[in-house]
Motif scaffolding. Structure first.
Motif, PDB file in Angstrom:
ATOM      1  N   VAL A 182      -9.795   2.879  -2.712  1.00 25.68           N
ATOM      2  CA  VAL A 182      -9.151   2.412  -3.943  1.00 25.68           C
ATOM      3  C   VAL A 182      -7.828   1.718  -3.627  1.00 25.68           C
ATOM      4  CG1 VAL A 182      -8.075   3.167  -6.090  1.00 25.68           C
ATOM      5  CG2 VAL A 182     -10.286   4.097  -5.420  1.00 25.68           C
ATOM      6  N   LEU A 183      -7.060   2.295  -2.696  1.00 25.71           N
ATOM      7  CA  LEU A 183      -5.793   1.679  -2.311  1.00 25.71           C
ATOM      8  C   LEU A 183      -6.014   0.269  -1.747  1.00 25.71           C
ATOM      9  CD1 LEU A 183      -3.714   4.537  -0.614  1.00 25.71           C
ATOM     10  CD2 LEU A 183      -3.164   3.293  -2.707  1.00 25.71           C
ATOM     11  N   ILE A 184      -6.995   0.137  -0.853  1.00 24.70           N
ATOM     12  CA  ILE A 184      -7.264  -1.169  -0.241  1.00 24.70           C
ATOM     13  C   ILE A 184      -7.703  -2.177  -1.299  1.00 24.70           C
ATOM     14  CG2 ILE A 184      -8.777  -2.405   1.354  1.00 24.70           C
ATOM     15  CD1 ILE A 184      -8.843   0.143   3.071  1.00 24.70           C
ATOM     16  N   SER A 185      -8.588  -1.751  -2.186  1.00 22.17           N
ATOM     17  CA  SER A 185      -9.119  -2.659  -3.208  1.00 22.17           C
ATOM     18  C   SER A 185      -8.037  -3.098  -4.186  1.00 22.17           C
ATOM     19  CB  SER A 185     -10.269  -1.991  -3.966  1.00 22.17           C
ATOM     20  OG  SER A 185     -11.331  -1.685  -3.102  1.00 22.17           O
ATOM     21  N   VAL A 186      -7.236  -2.162  -4.657  1.00 23.02           N
ATOM     22  CA  VAL A 186      -6.177  -2.517  -5.607  1.00 23.02           C
ATOM     23  C   VAL A 186      -5.131  -3.388  -4.924  1.00 23.02           C
ATOM     24  CG1 VAL A 186      -4.353  -1.594  -7.082  1.00 23.02           C
ATOM     25  CG2 VAL A 186      -6.590  -0.487  -7.032  1.00 23.02           C
ATOM     26  N   HIS A 187      -4.866  -3.105  -3.658  1.00 26.12           N
ATOM     27  CA  HIS A 187      -3.935  -3.940  -2.885  1.00 26.12           C
ATOM     28  C   HIS A 187      -4.426  -5.387  -2.845  1.00 26.12           C
ATOM     29  CE1 HIS A 187      -1.601  -5.642   0.292  1.00 26.12           C
ATOM     30  NE2 HIS A 187      -2.517  -5.484   1.237  1.00 26.12           N
ATOM     31  N   VAL A 247       0.841  -1.206   0.000  1.00 29.75           N
ATOM     32  CA  VAL A 247       0.000   0.000   0.000  1.00 29.75           C
ATOM     33  C   VAL A 247       0.873   1.253   0.000  1.00 29.75           C
ATOM     34  CG1 VAL A 247      -1.748   1.293   1.290  1.00 29.75           C
ATOM     35  CG2 VAL A 247      -1.910  -1.204   1.114  1.00 29.75           C
ATOM     36  N   HIS A 248       1.966   1.216   0.745  1.00 28.37           N
ATOM     37  CA  HIS A 248       2.862   2.374   0.768  1.00 28.37           C
ATOM     38  C   HIS A 248       3.403   2.648  -0.641  1.00 28.37           C
ATOM     39  CE1 HIS A 248       5.336   5.310   2.903  1.00 28.37           C
ATOM     40  NE2 HIS A 248       6.349   4.939   2.122  1.00 28.37           N
ATOM     41  N   THR A 249       3.723   1.571  -1.369  1.00 26.69           N
ATOM     42  CA  THR A 249       4.241   1.739  -2.737  1.00 26.69           C
ATOM     43  C   THR A 249       3.146   2.191  -3.686  1.00 26.69           C
ATOM     44  OG1 THR A 249       5.859  -0.013  -2.309  1.00 26.69           O
ATOM     45  CG2 THR A 249       5.459   0.573  -4.609  1.00 26.69           C
ATOM     46  N   LEU A 250       1.967   1.552  -3.584  1.00 28.52           N
ATOM     47  CA  LEU A 250       0.855   1.944  -4.460  1.00 28.52           C
ATOM     48  C   LEU A 250       0.455   3.397  -4.247  1.00 28.52           C
ATOM     49  CD1 LEU A 250      -1.553  -1.157  -4.259  1.00 28.52           C
ATOM     50  CD2 LEU A 250      -0.324  -0.350  -6.280  1.00 28.52           C
ATOM     51  N   GLY A 251       0.526   3.830  -2.984  1.00 33.19           N
ATOM     52  CA  GLY A 251       0.071   5.185  -2.670  1.00 33.19           C
ATOM     53  C   GLY A 251       1.112   6.257  -2.906  1.00 33.19           C
ATOM     54  N   ARG A 263      -3.024   7.850   2.109  1.00 31.28           N
ATOM     55  CA  ARG A 263      -1.980   6.822   2.098  1.00 31.28           C
ATOM     56  C   ARG A 263      -1.638   6.380   3.524  1.00 31.28           C
ATOM     57  NH1 ARG A 263       4.120   8.242   0.109  1.00 31.28           N
ATOM     58  NH2 ARG A 263       4.943   6.120  -0.213  1.00 31.28           N
ATOM     59  N   LEU A 264      -1.528   7.342   4.434  1.00 32.36           N
ATOM     60  CA  LEU A 264      -1.214   7.018   5.829  1.00 32.36           C
ATOM     61  C   LEU A 264      -2.365   6.288   6.505  1.00 32.36           C
ATOM     62  CD1 LEU A 264       0.567  10.341   6.873  1.00 32.36           C
ATOM     63  CD2 LEU A 264       1.631   8.106   6.463  1.00 32.36           C
ATOM     64  N   ASN A 265      -3.600   6.694   6.211  1.00 31.91           N
ATOM     65  CA  ASN A 265      -4.770   6.032   6.798  1.00 31.91           C
ATOM     66  C   ASN A 265      -4.850   4.565   6.381  1.00 31.91           C
ATOM     67  OD1 ASN A 265      -5.739   8.172   8.292  1.00 31.91           O
ATOM     68  ND2 ASN A 265      -7.062   8.932   6.656  1.00 31.91           N
ATOM     69  N   ALA A 266      -4.475   4.296   5.107  1.00 27.96           N
ATOM     70  CA  ALA A 266      -4.580   2.926   4.603  1.00 27.96           C
ATOM     71  C   ALA A 266      -3.626   1.982   5.314  1.00 27.96           C
ATOM     72  CB  ALA A 266      -4.324   2.895   3.099  1.00 27.96           C
ATOM     73  N   VAL A 267      -2.486   2.511   5.812  1.00 25.89           N
ATOM     74  CA  VAL A 267      -1.521   1.649   6.502  1.00 25.89           C
ATOM     75  C   VAL A 267      -1.504   1.892   8.003  1.00 25.89           C
ATOM     76  CG1 VAL A 267      -0.034   1.429   4.485  1.00 25.89           C
ATOM     77  CG2 VAL A 267       0.351   3.294   6.077  1.00 25.89           C
ATOM     78  N   ARG A 268      -2.441   2.696   8.490  1.00 29.03           N
ATOM     79  CA  ARG A 268      -2.472   3.010   9.926  1.00 29.03           C
ATOM     80  C   ARG A 268      -2.679   1.755  10.739  1.00 29.03           C
ATOM     81  NH1 ARG A 268      -6.853   7.193  12.303  1.00 29.03           N
ATOM     82  NH2 ARG A 268      -5.520   8.645  11.158  1.00 29.03           N
ATOM     83  N   ASN A 269      -3.591   0.891  10.281  1.00 26.70           N
ATOM     84  CA  ASN A 269      -3.859  -0.367  10.976  1.00 26.70           C
ATOM     85  C   ASN A 269      -3.665  -1.506   9.974  1.00 26.70           C
ATOM     86  OD1 ASN A 269      -5.015  -2.617  12.292  1.00 26.70           O
ATOM     87  ND2 ASN A 269      -6.253  -1.264  13.564  1.00 26.70           N
ATOM     88  N   PRO A 270      -2.433  -1.998   9.817  1.00 29.63           N
ATOM     89  CA  PRO A 270      -2.147  -3.006   8.790  1.00 29.63           C
ATOM     90  C   PRO A 270      -2.982  -4.278   8.924  1.00 29.63           C
ATOM     91  CG  PRO A 270      -0.105  -2.097   9.670  1.00 29.63           C
ATOM     92  CD  PRO A 270      -1.216  -1.609  10.557  1.00 29.63           C
ATOM     93  N   ARG A 271      -3.278  -4.687  10.166  1.00 30.33           N
ATOM     94  CA  ARG A 271      -4.071  -5.906  10.349  1.00 30.33           C
ATOM     95  C   ARG A 271      -5.457  -5.728   9.749  1.00 30.33           C
ATOM     96  NH1 ARG A 271      -4.750  -8.066  16.307  1.00 30.33           N
ATOM     97  NH2 ARG A 271      -2.650  -8.865  15.953  1.00 30.33           N
TER      98      ARG A 271
END
Length: 849
Positions: A776-781, A464-468, A483-491
């Motif tokens: 979109v980040l979560i879905s593409v990931h 996600v960090h790379t995609l974002g 981008r930060l929100n998408a990786v805030r809680n990786p689990r």
């Protein structure tokens, strides 16, 4: 605690609605499949049970075909008319009737159009008897040659009236006639077209065997048990015939229907299980977020004296309520789905209106077992996490607990991934039996899937960090926050993406296998299809000698290669033995020889494919003993070995003999396929027109050029592919619901944060954009992980299936790109409501949250 749990559920109904919907969809698919299958079973069992005679006598066959033989070979076992008199004379038999029944006929109207169904169901021809299944609706029964009676549904569908001319086409020939009556079913229309002739005409035209019957039906006298009558008839007729009672006939019919439906039922339940598995991720994520958001609340309960067990039971009670609600609604939706499927089937001519939906005890048991148990299992880990909440947590400001260190997870996931990769490599490079390669492939799929699930949170940070990375450049501060929100809680992000990953991994694997099969078939056709035209019978039926004679007479046809089939058993397994014109077959199909050639295919010789040879340990000169369906036993020697046709398995491989050899063991076999080679200089268009003119009035025959044949074969692959995609759509829908749920709960969790952003000048449009970009980040990931898995599975699967002729590896990059784009759009759609809610957040209310 119970009261608190109930009030908590009632106070936050909306946040559990999507999880309930996920349970509902999975349960509906399971229960709908079971209800529909049970209903169809009951309908056909009822028809068989109510129409079967007290006793049914048939010629005994060497074996019962694994798949019902609808006359593919043209062979029809018969018994003499004298057997009818013998049965009628048995004490305890009130009446006996000779029966003529054939499945490989076609009825055409005055315009040469087929009267039969277009749904794949056969047209049946019978002699007229006192059949309890039908009664005359119009006209009279057929009493002499040229008189035909049809079922009313078929006559109405084709707008036929009494007195209209008809023609009956069979492998034995064609017979003109007139419609003199119509019949209706007393037990429901199973979707067939029925044509009745008088007995003498049926014997001559349907069977080509005057004085012969395909079976005998008998009624027992009052006071005589069917079992006693059965024993008496067997003692008179001997072992050459099988004698079944009404109950045995019904049981056999029910078993055949059940066996036929079991494949479809198993496949549908498999897709339902996939949907349930994806729903597990949604439920797990939902309860994880709910527990995280209620950290202070649970901490206060603990401070007031609630024990860990009470907190655990409290969360599981909420899950139980969700599971019960989802299961109940899903069961109702499943019954509705089964009713819709029944109605849909009726539109295709299979009348099930007389059969009520069958809801067996297994259906609600399965519905609640799936819905409740799956929900409780998915909620157990979050419930345990909640139980470990300390009273001091009530004093913390942050609602989200810190993420555990990823070291242990990374080590376990990497180990599983290495094991899975090793198994996949072993499957791809294994050149032995399919059993071992398939086991390695299955183990590799399981291990790599588990590895990706375990590594999900670890990969989230990286992927996600790379995609974002482009988002801050394209959208500024909003992109950076997304981008930060998408990786805030990786689990959490990993679990949300994991649902999509599972669904799309299957999409990727199926796409690769389908594309590879299509390419392999196209190459196989190009390499082996030497004929200019191929003629086949619609519905897998013989085309008859009349068609062969007419085609031979068409100017411009240089060679006609006939192909016939007969069923046989080898070591207990069913095979299809084809007989061909050995003088012209090399021009028609150009076999790819590994050893020997068609020139060696003399009388008593057989040609097999390499896969069959390896599986049965056969080589040139090996002798095989084939037991044909009619009881004949042939000992043949292997004279040639070829490469397997694309997509052919062991049971569908090559067992080819000369027409003379086939005639020794299956003398009644009829032409099934004709390959035509045109004369040099013949005009293709003129020849095509001449063939169509010659075959006017024979709608059961399809004429295809090389290009048409290739499109037909690849079109069958596409049809199956689209069906699989349609079934996978359910799991994908649930996965998208998971994205919606995650974002909706995330917006609630970040209410104060959103308020602060609004307070410092962030517009509503920017807030909405932030949530949409995160989706979109979560879905593409998830799509990237799933497609990467699917590609590895598909490539390995193709290597395994090289054993069965799928020799070309094709990766459908356009399909992969389309799936990625669709995933991004799905994420965008999933974010619409959560984004709108976030954008409408009131600043002061949010800051005070």
């Amino acid at each position: 605690m119970i009261k608190a749990s109930l009030r908590n559920v009632l106070a936050h109904k909306g946040r559990l609605a999507l999880s309930t919907l996920a349970v509902l969809l999975g349960v509906a698919f399971v229960s709908g499949t079971l209800v529909f299958s049970d209903t169809v079973n009951a309908a056909f069992a009822g028809i068989s049970g109510s129409t079967a005679a007290d006793l049914t006598v048939k010629p005994k066959q060497a074996f019962v075909p694994e798949v019902e033989d609808r006359g593919v070979s043209g062979e029809t076992p018969t018994l003499p008319a004298g057997a009818v008199a013998e049965v009628a004379a048995v004490p305890g038999i009130r009446a006996a009737r000779g029966q003529v029944a054939l499945q490989n006929l076609t009825v055409v109207d005055r315009d040469g159009r087929a009267v039969g169904p277009t749904t794949g169901a056969p047209t049946l021809g019978q002699n007229w008897t006192d059949d309890p299944q039908v009664h005359l609706a119009q006209g009279h029964a057929p009493t002499r040659a040229g008189e035909i009676v049809l079922d009313e549904a078929s006559a109405r569908h084709k707008n036929l009236h009494l007195g209209d001319p008809l023609r009956v086409l069979t492998p034995a020939g064609s017979a003109p006639g007139t419609l003199v009556g119509t019949v209706t079913y007393t037990t429901g229309n199973p979707g067939l077209t029925m044509a009745y002739l008088d007995t003498a005409t049926a014997q001559q035209q349907l069977l080509g065997k005057p004085g012969q019957f395909t079976g005998i039906t008998a009624d027992t006298a009052p006071g005589t048990s069917r079992t006693a009558a059965q024993k008496a008839v067997k003692s008179v007729l001997g072992d050459a015939y099988s004698v079944a009672t009404k109950e045995e006939q019904a049981a056999t019919a029910a078993q055949q229907i059940s066996s036929f439906l079991s494949v479809a039922t198993t496949a549908l339940l498999g897709f339902a299980a996939l949907a349930v598995l994806v729903g597990v991720f949604l439920i797990l994520n939902t309860f994880s977020m709910l527990v995280a958001q209620r950290t202070r609340e649970i901490g206060l309960l603990r401070a007031l004296g609630a024990g860990r067990a009470q907190v655990l039971r409290s969360v599981l009670l909420e899950a139980l309520l969700l599971g019960l609600a989802g299961s109940t609604l899903g069961l109702g939706a499943g019954i509705g789905l089964a009713a819709a499927l029944t109605s849909l089937v009726s539109r295709f001519g299979v009348d099930l209106s007389g059969t009520a939906l069958v809801i067996g005890p297994a259906t609600p048991a399965a519905a609640y077992a799936v819905g409740v148990l799956v929900t409780l299992l998915a909620a157990y880990l979050p419930a345990r996490r909640a139980a470990r909440t300390t009273p001091m947590a009530a004093l913390r400001e942050a609602a989200v607990p810190p993420e555990p260190r990823p070291g242990r997870r990374a080590a376990l996931g990497t180990a599983l991934l290495l094991v899975g990769a090793g198994l996949l490599y072993g499957a791809a490079t294994h050149h032995g039996t399919l059993t071992i390669a398939g086991a390695l492939l299955g183990g590799g799929i399981t291990a790599t899937l588990l590895a990706m699930v375990v590594l999900g949170p670890v990969l989230t940070r990286l992927v996600v960090h790379t995609l974002g990375a482009p988002l801050p450049v394209l959208f500024g501060a909003v992109g950076r926050i997304s981008r930060l929100n998408a990786v805030r809680n990786p689990r959490r992000t990993g679990a949300t993406a994991g649902a999509l990953m599972i669904s799309l991994s299957l999409v990727g694997a199926v796409a690769v296998l389908a594309a590879s099969l299509t390419t392999s078939v196209e190459r196989d056709v190009d390499a082996t299809f030497g004929a200019d035209y191929v003629l086949t019978g619609n519905g897998a039926t013989p085309i008859g000698h009349e068609v062969t004679d007419k085609v031979r007479a068409v100017p411009g046809v240089a060679a006609v290669t006939r192909q016939r089939y007969a069923l046989a058993h080898l070591n207990g397994f069913q095979v299809a033995v084809s007989g061909v014109d050995t003088a012209t077959v090399d021009r028609a199909v150009r076999p790819q020889y590994v050893a020997g050639s068609t020139a060696d295919l003399t009388t008593g010789k057989v040609m097999i494919d390499r896969t069959t040879a390896d599986a049965d340990h056969l080589s040139l000169g090996s002798r095989v003993e084939l037991h044909f369906q009619n009881g004949a036993v042939g000992t043949l020697s292997v004279a040639a070995i070829t490469n397997p046709p694309a997509g052919a398995g062991k049971d569908g491989g090559t067992w080819e003999v000369s027409l003379d050899t086939l005639a020794q063991y299956a003398p009644e076999a009829q032409d099934f396929t004709l390959y035509l080679n045109t004369a040099p200089g013949a005009d293709p268009q003129r020849l095509q027109n001449a063939l169509e003119t010659a075959l006017t009035g024979y709608p059961q025959v399809t004429v295809q050029s090389q290009a048409d044949y290739k499109k037909t074969v690849t079109g069958q692959v596409d049809t199956v592919l689209y069906l699989i995609y349609a079934l996978l759509a359910l799991a994908i829908t649930i996965a998208v619901l998971g994205v919606v749920n995650t974002l909706a709960l995330s917006v609630i969790e970040r209410t104060r944060e959103i308020g602060l952003l609004r307070a410092v000048g962030t517009s509503r449009a920017q807030i909405g954009r932030m949530v949409r970009l995160e989706a979109v980040l979560i879905s593409v990931h998830g799509a990237l992980l799933g497609l990467a898995l699917g590609l590895s599975w598909g490539v390995t699967g193709q290597k395994v299936l090289t054993l069965y002729g799928i020799t070309a590896l094709t990766v459908p990059w356009s399909t992969i790109a389309a799936v990625l784009a669709a995933s991004a759009l799905a994420g965008l759609a999933a974010a619409l409501l959560p984004a709108a809610k976030a954008a409408r957040t009131r600043v002061l209310t949010a800051v005070a949250a």
